[in-house]
Design an enzyme around this catalytic site. Structure first.
Site, PDB file in Angstrom:
ATOM      1  N   HIS A 208      -2.627   9.884  10.963  1.00 20.22           N
ATOM      2  CA  HIS A 208      -1.555   9.597  10.004  1.00 20.22           C
ATOM      3  C   HIS A 208      -1.301  10.897   9.246  1.00 20.22           C
ATOM      4  O   HIS A 208      -2.088  11.292   8.394  1.00 20.22           O
ATOM      5  CB  HIS A 208      -1.987   8.482   9.049  1.00 20.22           C
ATOM      6  CG  HIS A 208      -0.904   8.023   8.126  1.00 20.22           C
ATOM      7  ND1 HIS A 208      -0.508   6.711   8.034  1.00 20.22           N
ATOM      8  CD2 HIS A 208      -0.113   8.696   7.257  1.00 20.22           C
ATOM      9  CE1 HIS A 208       0.468   6.593   7.141  1.00 20.22           C
ATOM     10  NE2 HIS A 208       0.713   7.800   6.658  1.00 20.22           N
ATOM     11  N   HIS A 235      -5.199  -0.325   6.336  1.00 22.78           N
ATOM     12  CA  HIS A 235      -3.932   0.405   6.294  1.00 22.78           C
ATOM     13  C   HIS A 235      -3.663   1.049   4.942  1.00 22.78           C
ATOM     14  O   HIS A 235      -2.538   1.467   4.668  1.00 22.78           O
ATOM     15  CB  HIS A 235      -2.763  -0.507   6.680  1.00 22.78           C
ATOM     16  CG  HIS A 235      -2.980  -1.283   7.936  1.00 22.78           C
ATOM     17  ND1 HIS A 235      -3.116  -0.674   9.163  1.00 22.78           N
ATOM     18  CD2 HIS A 235      -3.125  -2.622   8.150  1.00 22.78           C
ATOM     19  CE1 HIS A 235      -3.312  -1.600  10.088  1.00 22.78           C
ATOM     20  NE2 HIS A 235      -3.331  -2.782   9.494  1.00 22.78           N
ATOM     21  N   ARG A 292       9.495   9.235  -3.461  1.00 23.55           N
ATOM     22  CA  ARG A 292       8.847   9.425  -4.759  1.00 23.55           C
ATOM     23  C   ARG A 292       7.720  10.437  -4.593  1.00 23.55           C
ATOM     24  O   ARG A 292       7.455  10.903  -3.481  1.00 23.55           O
ATOM     25  CB  ARG A 292       8.263   8.106  -5.257  1.00 23.55           C
ATOM     26  CG  ARG A 292       7.361   7.434  -4.198  1.00 23.55           C
ATOM     27  CD  ARG A 292       6.642   6.243  -4.722  1.00 23.55           C
ATOM     28  NE  ARG A 292       6.017   5.457  -3.681  1.00 23.55           N
ATOM     29  CZ  ARG A 292       4.883   5.743  -3.066  1.00 23.55           C
ATOM     30  NH1 ARG A 292       4.237   6.854  -3.385  1.00 23.55           N
ATOM     31  NH2 ARG A 292       4.381   4.962  -2.141  1.00 23.55           N
TER      32      ARG A 292
END
Length: 653
Positions: A208, A235, A292
């Site tokens: 990831h 996750h 963000r």
């Protein structure tokens, strides 16, 4: 020129934004709920406004109250932090309508990237690679089942409006699909008020990797390297580092350019993060874009030497980006972990209560972003993160060593945390080799018995007994005490042990059955015991709260309760049949009734806390005797929910 900034958030992110804004000369305004009236972010801001009760829906998610607070205090801009209203397009528009500058991207970009379905379609059109799956308009259960047959297994179910692992399920085979859809919809509805789902082909054991991007109003856009966020549980990210040990310079450039393409395709401004999955062959696929600042932004700051909040403020004032792409350099290595109030030995359940002592470790290359202090109460209403612990080093091994030491030396008394679990991750050989994928924690720690509470050693019990026996008078030595033998009873994790404490001159001997340990106490000041153990002078930090004692030494912490003068009572343990709430929360489903036969490990109740669903399971085989909880009940940690009888109840005549 902007002058006064309201931070529409709480905790460590509010503190972090306030510090940069104050350093740059901005006046700052905090907002807080009634539960946060004594919080650190309230203390640090120039002004603060209460916006409602503890429940986030009535305070931190109350856009009207936040905007009114800005207008009341004369703020001209609002920084949303992350979470809460940070990715709410309606809030961004409301700020604009009120004449306030929103420190973030245009509402159109927030709305587009806030939908996993629409964002995937947009990225495909922009030429950014995406994971194959289903993101059609029709997201009914029937359509998802049909689409899953075409995609194949394993696959991922994801909440279209989701993030943070909520509303996400890995489905290994068709028989799991319908129940997984049901649970994912329920969790998505609880967390986001939107139960729309998409499907994606599961990328097995991927990395990831996310790219930090920035764009300004002049049309400039850059990427500031990558962060590797592969170490995850359910996750949710646990460890983040920059740069990634897996990413090559060529892959970094390709992913960075794709991330900039993604940002420009949606008319982006300010800070954003484009997340990718990367397979074993280093093929990468767009996952989502967070519009963000990210929780893990400090690792990027440490390796680039840039303050990303300062960049956000510059862009919001209409200034161009401080650096061009060719001027951005990566220096050294940084690793961040999220220190949580949670119990790894009990399914990582969130912990609440009084934080008796919190003292972050200090040292070169260390950074703690926190919003709590000693004496604060960890509330069930908010995320239980205590701090982000970040270590920088000239290389990855130096950063790892510094981080392990920082975790071991940080003092946390009063609440269970995950810090020793974190230090074991960083010390793990697979992580050390840079080989951790998203499957790493499941493979390395899912069946790890060391996550369960361990029996205290005689050495740890001896130190606790030494402190309890001596009290807190601050006497310099024990040598004046007469030779005596004193029995003591200490309780730890529902187990009571008996010790015999013998004094001979300066030496204390602690006996537990056939086990003995000797030490020489030198001095006892408030919070610190100095002692000699086997000729080595050492110290032990402690905090005493009534009959409870919290200790820390040799990179370990433990707690005991002095029950010497209490009658020995039976203690409820595993297999008792008394099924209790694992945390504060709301009952969203009760799956059994009185008289039902159940097996150990069977789910009895679904508890919702921190916007996540937590199953409460049977601790023994038996028959349901009493069901003491109903759907919709708000329950406290350790509250009795269900009683299981060992035998089937007798029939009444």
């Amino acid at each position: 020129m902007l002058r006064k900034l309201l931070i529409a958030n709480r905790g460590e992110i509010a503190v972090r934004v306030i510090r940069t804004a104050s350093a740059l000369g901005y006046r700052t305004v905090a907002v807080y709920s009634e539960a946060d009236v004594k919080s650190l972010h309230v203390e640090l801001a120039d002004e603060a406004v209460c916006i409602g009760p503890a429940q986030v829906s009535a305070s931190y998610l109350n856009a009207g109250a936040v905007i009114n607070a800005a207008l009341k205090t004369g703020a001209d801009c609002i920084h949303p932090g992350y979470g809460f209203l940070s990715e709410n397009a309606g809030f961004a528009n409301a700020c604009k309508d009120a004449g306030l500058v929103f420190i973030g991207p245009p509402s159109e970009a927030i709305e587009l990237m806030g939908s996993k379905r629409r964002s995937k379609i947009a990225m495909q059109e922009a030429g950014v690679p995406v994971v194959p799956g289903y993101e059609g308009d029709n997201a009914s259960d029937e359509e998802l089942v049909a689409a899953a047959a075409d995609i194949g297994y394993p696959l991922m179910i994801k909440a279209s409006a989701g993030g943070g692992g909520r509303g996400m399920r890995l489905v290994e085979q068709e028989s799991e699909l319908k129940e997984s859809i049901k649970r994912a919809r329920s969790e998505a509805r609880q967390a986001f008020g939107d139960d729309e789902l998409i499907l994606e082909k599961a990328v097995i054991e991927p990395r990831h990797i996310e790219i930090q991007v920035f764009a300004d109003r002049q049309g400039n856009a850059v990427y500031l390297g990558e962060r590797d966020c592969s170490v995850q549980r359910r996750h949710q990210k646990v460890v983040e580092e920059a740069p990634s040990p897996f990413v090559t310079p060529e892959l970094r450039a390709a992913m960075g350019e794709a991330a900039v393409t993604a940002a420009l395709a949606c008319g982006y401004e300010g800070a954003g993060t484009v997340e990718f999955l990367v397979d074993k062959e280093r093929n990468f696929y767009f996952l989502e874009m967070n519009t963000r600042l990210q929780v893990e932004h400090p690792v990027t700051e440490l390796v680039t030497g840039q303050d990303l909040v300062a960049w956000q403020l510059a862009v919001a004032e209409g200034r161009p980006l401080p650096l061009a792409q060719d001027d951005i350099e990566l220096n050294g290595h940084a690793i961040e972990v999220r220190l949580y109030a949670e119990d790894p030995g009990n399914g990582f359940t969130p912990q609440t209560g009084l934080l008796h002592a919190f003292q972050p470790s200090e040292g070169e290359g260390l950074r703690f972003d926190t919003g709590v202090r000693s004496g604060d109460t960890i509330s069930p209403h908010y995320d239980p993160m205590l701090a982000k612990v970040i270590a920088w080093g000239e290389n990855r091994d130096q950063a790892r060593r510094r981080l392990i030491r920082a975790l071991e030396d940080t003092t946390v008394f009063g609440i269970s945390t995950n810090r020793y679990f974190l230090s074991r991750i960083i010390a793990n050989e697979t992580f050390g080799a840079g080989d951790a994928t998203t499957a790493f924690l499941q493979q390395a720690f899912s069946q790890d018995p060391s996550l369960k509470p361990r029996a205290l050693t005689i050495r740890e019990l001896a130190l606790a007994a030494c402190i309890l026996d001596h009290g807190t008078s601050g006497q310099a030595a024990w040598s004046n005490a007469p030779a005596t033998k004193t029995p003591m009873k200490l309780e730890s994790d529902d187990t009571v042990v008996e010790l015999l404490v013998s004094r001979t001159g300066e030496q204390l001997t602690f006996t537990m059955g056939d086990t003995r340990h000797e030490l020489i106490p030198e001095s006892l000041q408030e919070g610190l015991l100095c002692f000699i153990d086997n000729g080595v002078r050492q110290h032990c930090q402690y905090h005493r709260q009534g009959d409870s004692l919290y200790c820390q030494a040799f990179g370990q912490s433990w707690s005991v309760k002095d029950v010497t003068h209490q009658p020995t009572a039976g203690v409820t343990g595993a297999g008792s049949g008394r099924v209790q709430a694992s945390m504060d929360g709301a009952i969203i489903e009760v799956l059994v009734e009185t008289g039902h036969r159940v097996r150990q490990g069977e789910t009895l109740v679904i508890l919702e806390a921190m916007k996540m669903e937590h199953p409460v399971r049977a601790d023994r085989d038996g028959v349901i005797g009493q069901v003491l909880a109903s759907k919709g009940d708000q329950v406290k940690r350790s509250q009795l929910l269900i009683e299981i009888s060992a035998e089937e109840p007798m029939e009444t005549v």
